[in-house]
Design a protein around this motif. Sequence first.
Motif: not given
Lengths: 354, 85
Positions: A49-50, A53-54, A110-111, A114, B15, B17-18, B20, B34, B36-40, B42-43
């Motif tokens: 899912g992660r 999404r992009r 930025p997505t 990129i 913003q 596009n989460l 789920h 990391v 927690g919500l697992g953002l990276d 680019i997020d």
Amino acid sequence: MNKELYINGIGAISPQKTFDNSVFLEEVLSYSTNKMMCVDPDYSLFFDGRAIRRMSRILKFGIAAAMIAIEDAGKPELDAISTGTGFGCLEDSEIFLRNIVAENEGVVSPTPFIQSTHNTVSGQIALLLKCQKSNNTFSHKGFSFESALLDARLNALDYNVQQNFLVGSSDEVSTASYAIMSRMNIFRKEPCDNLAQLASSGKGVIAGEGAAYVVLGKAATENTYGRFVDVKMISNPKDEATIEKAIHAFLALHELSLKDVDIVISGLCGDESRDTLLKHCNEKVYTEQTIVGFKHLCGEYMTASSFAVWLGAKMLKTQQVPESVVLRNTARTPKTILIHNAYKTSHSLILLKQ
Amino acid sequence: MQELISTLKQQIVEQLNLKHIKPEEIGDDQPLFVDGLGLDSIDALELIVLLQQKYGIKLANPEEGPKVFHTVRALAEFITANQKK
């Protein structure tokens, strides 16, 4: 430079249900349209899912098609990734440009930026596979996929027999590109039946899109479909004699003549002005061969020849020529297949053998 | 503050596009990156853009990022403090 490569895995996502390698065009989708879009598999089987999404459509179907091919080949370690794309990631490019206008050239997300570059698909494949080897994307209009194939042949010139190469292409129809090219009269004005399109003669093509990948190896495996022998690009042939000479020379290079070719996969697109030379070849040159079409299944786009390679590989492995693709049947069994594609005046020849 | 936190959760989901995740499922003090919500990374860029577009705040010192974007509450506090200036 006689380096044949074995086709050890294939994957395609197209306007037909080609994502399942266990079937071969058992069901052919009919469209009444002037635009054919990909039939999506369940992408959650390919991405979490992660990651998803992009992803724009081309990223999803491009990467998924590559993953199908790699899985099909038994997940070999890849030594190079070579991809082709005519227009690259159009949807993200359009979003990025629209955002620039909306934000008056200020700060934008930025997505899409990129992911708007032409090499996004091959880059994402490498990231997912953690493949840090050679990674090239070719964008040369109607020769984009052919250039990627040539790159694989050049990569294969050394003496390491364990090498495997991923080669493929992706192109998408986006809203803006479709609108712009419609104004340029590239597409059919009225929706038409895709399955009857090649038999009819009209003006304009049906817009198409898709991704098809092959895993080429120096060694055969239990899953081998056939051999990719060579690719030849012929830019803007001036007349019938020029293209005929190029065909004979290409075959002679591999100690073949026309009588050795069983099937010709012809890149007829249904536009009478574009199909002139291909029609000539089908009628006057490929007189003894079974002629097969494919653009009625996937539409016309700059890298449609990768779909033809998928089709040829399937025919070599199954030894079947589906009725839905036959334009003229001379009852030849598929052992040597010549793909003769044309995108406008860019002609290409791709030779496949059992 | 609570209203801003709710709005931020909605804006983050939109913003980034989460699809789920529902905004109300994000904890006020849940780490965003990391584990927690697992953002990276680019997020992180998308959140910087969100700050600038929606609240007119520029993150002047990039080293502040990990602290500012640690949780939704930390982000709300940063916005409140900087909008008052």
